[in-house]
Motif scaffolding. Structure first.
Motif, PDB file in Angstrom:
ATOM      1  N   ASP A 490      32.573 -14.667 -16.170  1.00 25.76           N
ATOM      2  CA  ASP A 490      33.756 -15.442 -15.783  1.00 25.76           C
ATOM      3  C   ASP A 490      34.022 -15.412 -14.286  1.00 25.76           C
ATOM      4  N   PHE A 491      32.975 -15.257 -13.477  1.00 27.85           N
ATOM      5  CA  PHE A 491      33.165 -15.219 -12.039  1.00 27.85           C
ATOM      6  C   PHE A 491      32.489 -16.403 -11.361  1.00 27.85           C
ATOM      7  N   LYS A 492      32.450 -17.525 -12.051  1.00 25.33           N
ATOM      8  CA  LYS A 492      31.775 -18.693 -11.521  1.00 25.33           C
ATOM      9  C   LYS A 492      32.597 -19.347 -10.407  1.00 25.33           C
ATOM     10  N   ALA A 493      31.928 -20.240  -9.686  1.00 23.05           N
ATOM     11  CA  ALA A 493      32.598 -20.931  -8.588  1.00 23.05           C
ATOM     12  C   ALA A 493      33.844 -21.645  -9.082  1.00 23.05           C
ATOM     13  N   GLY A 494      34.912 -21.522  -8.319  1.00 27.93           N
ATOM     14  CA  GLY A 494      36.150 -22.202  -8.672  1.00 27.93           C
ATOM     15  C   GLY A 494      37.052 -21.423  -9.589  1.00 27.93           C
ATOM     16  N   THR A 495      36.625 -20.249 -10.040  1.00 28.71           N
ATOM     17  CA  THR A 495      37.474 -19.452 -10.921  1.00 28.71           C
ATOM     18  C   THR A 495      38.179 -18.365 -10.135  1.00 28.71           C
TER      19      THR A 495
END
Length: 847
Positions: A490-495
């Motif tokens: 859950d550490f993707k771009a935009g998060t």
């Protein structure tokens, strides 16, 4: 408030750095090959833990520095050989039957390292074979950089210099902001040998953090003959470790050769849910430059992922037991305990008189870390003239880290008000995932010249320059109403929601000059000095505490500060006298002055010049500006006097050392109790005296028995510290986290192809508070291993089987302590429990 991670920037920086190093390496090797004659010879958490409710007596452990109290109910618990040369693998195995010493330096050979479980942290091997060194970890391999500590004669791994093939490694702590841990820089099996300078360090070992001692690691060279190695380890808690290496052998008339290796280590955590996983890859190319020298290119990759072990108070360990850990997978319980910690001063039913409200807040859902490291270098050794040699190292290092865990003192805002229901459940979500996103990029070089001067003088001079770019961003991620975040995802771009962004840029320059004069055969005198300058600019780039609080995150003061600090020492002298006499005897003296540059990490990290300053009324920036006027970097004077006897049947040594520690830096509390605020200040001196005694007997062929005893008396000399509005006198109190007494015994017996090793360490009690009113209990820890070399079987040159047991007697003990110590009382959860007994078996073959 939604941000875009630095993934692209990190990838782009990493790509150009590695590409540039690779191109330079290829160009250098091609030029060398063309220039070489056709008959050329063959010739390196701050975890976002749960925030404690009361930390008015917190103290930073690094360098014995008190730490400022954090806001009520929300204190963040953020927490060098002389000429040891790695030749071919066959050459480095010469006389590797025991640990060897010279002056104030101990050398550990590859064969000694092989007595331990495959993949064991090299610092752990150093500690178990070197007097005055203490290593502790949460896991058997010693891989957990957050949960392991190394002390050498009173100095931690954060205060000891470290190099790999001349590459400065920086501090050896968790999520290294200025370097890389040896466990992630290189596969342990590829280390050809290592040394520990137990005295005052070494002038030619480049480090900006060294206050005493230096570790030097040397990688093995590719073998002259084509072949390889494989090994497979299995062990407790579903552990396995695979290692494979291929050596090309000499490829052409110029002597080109290389190796490539891979290792993977995986194990379940011995308590709680989660695992440890490390993937590593090394490659090394050696190109001789005729009979004048050689060029070496090295690349190392490390990818380490793990669930963290819970830090505990002494009471938590005693009342809840060694296996007590994070609350995962009980999500309902995690929310309930977060509610009690954040919204009340009470404890959940059934825990009255067992745990305090602070300790309830320490129990969170989970915590984890992901660290990725790329290290590359080009080393050139060349004989410029008959008596002049040059050694050049150009290196690049990129690392990224994501680490943190559940924060019980913020609220996920999407689910409404947090209340306690009659049935004991909680509405809303009184917690959130707090993760640090860190990125480091280092570029540097070292250049050394050696001159064999007339009248038996060996003169050396060198320089080191490095630029380090460090980014530390803190983000919050909401937990769900009925389930928490996914582990390490859950550490993707935009998060994520940015809490703050920090950026630091550091330039380091060091110069040394020394002359080693051979007065008469066997008697040498070394005299020299080094100059060190380091300037760091940076701090808070963005802070969104107020915006997040308005959105319902229930955030708190984050100590935003920005500015520049310079550490500088123009003349830091070093003297060494070494006399070998009557064949077996050696007498030596080592004296040096060292300086340590200012630490930096993040705006919240206590015990640094930029971190944890001020309070919600007196800003961190105001305090930083005032501190800058009076701050001076830490310095030490180290003195060592030693004697050593070495013969075939007996070896013995005794060292006496003394250290004067000046400008000890600490985060303290200024003002009265009504106006208390955190400041980073010089708080006084520390004095340390110690003795190491070691004896080894070899009564029969193949049998070696070693015993060593160490005594260390490290005392603070500060009479009064204004802390939390109260004055504390710590004069005469002993250094926190360091034992006064340690004892080591090692028995190793080799008969034909069989080997048996038994190692036992005694670690005395350690003060866990500055007032010395609480101690970590003493403990004995034993390991044993058996191995048999079956020799050549089929296509394999040799097949070897080994079996090892760690923590042989299953001792329940406190292994290490990380971060803030209390002034008094069992106040901070900073203790790690050591791993239980574990079993490991390894099959290895070479071909």
């Amino acid at each position: 408030m939604t941000i875009t991670p630095l993934t692209r920037r990190a990838r782009r920086s990493r790509f150009f750095l590695l590409l540039g190093t690779a191109i330079a390496g290829v160009a250098a090797m091609e030029s060398a090959a063309l220039a070489a004659p056709s008959d050329a010879g063959q010739a390196t958490h701050g975890k976002a833990s749960a925030h404690k409710k009361h930390a008015s007596h917190a103290v930073a452990a690094q360098g014995g520095s008190p730490v400022a109290p954090a806001p009520a109910r929300r204190a963040a618990a953020h927490k060098r050989a002389t000429s040891m040369t790695s030749h071919d693998q066959e050459a480095i195995e010469v006389r590797t039957d025991r640990v060897r010493s010279h002056s104030a330096e101990v050398a550990v050979t590859r064969k000694t390292m092989d007595h331990f479980v495959a993949g064991t942290n090299p610092m752990q091997v150093l500690a178990q074979t070197t007097p005055g060194a203490v290593f502790a970890s949460t896991d058997a391999f010693g891989l957990d950089t957050y949960g392991n500590t190394l002390y050498v004669r009173g100095f931690s791994q954060m205060q000891i210099g470290a190099t790999l093939d001349g590459i400065p490694l920086g501090t050896q702590g968790f999520a290294n902001y200025n370097g890389v841990s040896i466990t992630q820089a290189m596969i342990q099996d590829d280390i050809g040998g290592m040394t520990m300078s137990q005295g005052a360090g070494a002038l030619d070992s480049f480090s900006a953090q060294n206050l005493g001692g230096a570790m030097t690691y040397v990688s093995s060279d590719p073998a002259d003959k084509a072949g390889g190695k494989v090994s497979q380890t299995f062990g407790s808690y579903n552990a396995y470790r695979t290692y494979a290496r291929v050596d090309s052998g000499v490829l052409n008339s110029t002597g080109t050769k290389f190796y490539a290796s891979f290792a993977r280590t995986n194990t379940d955590m011995w308590k709680g849910q989660g695992y440890q996983s490390e993937i590593q890859a090394d490659a090394k190319v050696v190109q001789p430059l005729g009979d004048k020298g050689k060029v070496t290119a090295f690349f190392g990759y490390g990818n380490f992922t793990q669930g963290n072990y819970l830090t505990m108070t002494k009471n938590m360990w005693e009342k809840m037991g060694r296996y007590s850990t994070y609350l995962k997978p009980d999500y309902t319980k995690a929310k309930l305990w977060a509610y009690y910690a954040q919204y009340t001063s009470e404890v959940p039913p059934g825990y009255e008189g067992v745990l305090s409200n602070d300790e309830i807040g320490d129990y969170a859902w989970d915590a984890s870390q992901v660290q990725r490291t790329y290290l590359s270098s080009i080393n050139t050794h060349y004989d410029l003239f008959k008596n002049v040699t040059s050694d050049t190292v150009i290196y690049g290092n990129v690392s990224s880290d994501i680490h943190g865990g559940t924060n019980n003192f913020v609220t996920s805002p999407s689910y409404g008000a947090v209340t306690l229901q009659p049935d004991g459940t909680v509405t809303g979500v009184p917690m959130a995932l707090q993760m640090a996103h860190a990125f480091m990029r280092r570029l540097g070089f070292t250049q050394k010249f050696s001159y064999e001067a007339p009248h038996h003088n060996h003169i050396e001079a060198g320089v080191w320059y490095e630029n380090n770019h460090w980014i530390y961003n803190q983000r919050l991620y909401e937990d769900g109403l009925n389930e928490a975040h996914n582990w390490n995802s859950d550490f993707k771009a935009g998060t994520g929601h940015t809490w703050f962004n920090d950026t630091y840029n550091t330039n380091t320059f060091q110069f040394f000059l020394q002359d080693r004069w051979t007065i008469i055969p066997g008697m040498t005198l070394l005299a020299g000095f080094k100059s060190l300058t380091q300037t760091t600019h940076g701090g808070t780039k963005d802070d969104y505490t107020s915006e997040l609080d308005a959105e319902g995150w229930n955030t708190y003061y984050r100590h935003a500060a920005n500015g520049t600090l310079t550490s500088s020492g123009a003349f830091l002298p070093h003297f060494n006298f070494d006399y070998h006499f009557l064949d077996h005897h050696e007498f030596y003296i080592d004296i040096a002055e060292n300086l340590r540059a200012y630490d930096y990490y993040s705006q919240t990290q206590s015990g640094t010049a930029w971190g944890g300053l001020g309070n919600s009324t007196i800003s961190a920036q105001t305090v930083f500006n005032e501190n800058k006027k009076v701050l001076r970097p830490e310095r030490t004077w180290n003195y060592v006097v030693g004697y050593r006897y070495d013969s075939r049947f007996f070896s013995g040594s005794v060292d006496y050392y003394h250290t004067d520690y000046y400008n000890r830096l600490a985060t303290i509390t200024e003002g009265s109790s009504a106006t208390a605020n955190s400041a980073y200040m010089n708080v006084g001196r520390e004095s340390m005296d110690g003795v190491d005694v070691m004896a080894t007997i070899r009564p029969v062929r193949g049998l070696e028995i070693t015993n060593s005893f160490s005594w260390n008396d490290a005392q603070y000399l500060t009479h009064s510290i204004n802390y939390g509005g109260q004055s504390y006198d710590i004069h005469g109190k002993h250094q926190v986290y360091y034992p006064k007494f340690t004892y080591k015994a090692n028995l190793n017996y080799t008969w034909r192809g069989a080997m048996f090793n038994f190692n036992v360490n005694y670690i005395g009690s350690r003060p866990m508070t500055y007032m010395n009113d609480e101690y970590i209990p003493a403990y004995w820890l034993a390991t044993t291993s058996f191995a048999y070399d079956f020799g050549k079987i089929g296509f394999a040159n040799n097949i070897k089987a080994s079996f090892g047991i760690t923590n042989l007697f299953n001792k329940n003990y406190i292994s290490s302590a990380y971060g803030a110590a209390s002034v008094s009382g069992d106040d901070n959860a900073n203790l790690f429990v050591g791993a239980p007994r574990e079993f490991y078996g390894t099959i290895a073959a070479s071909f």
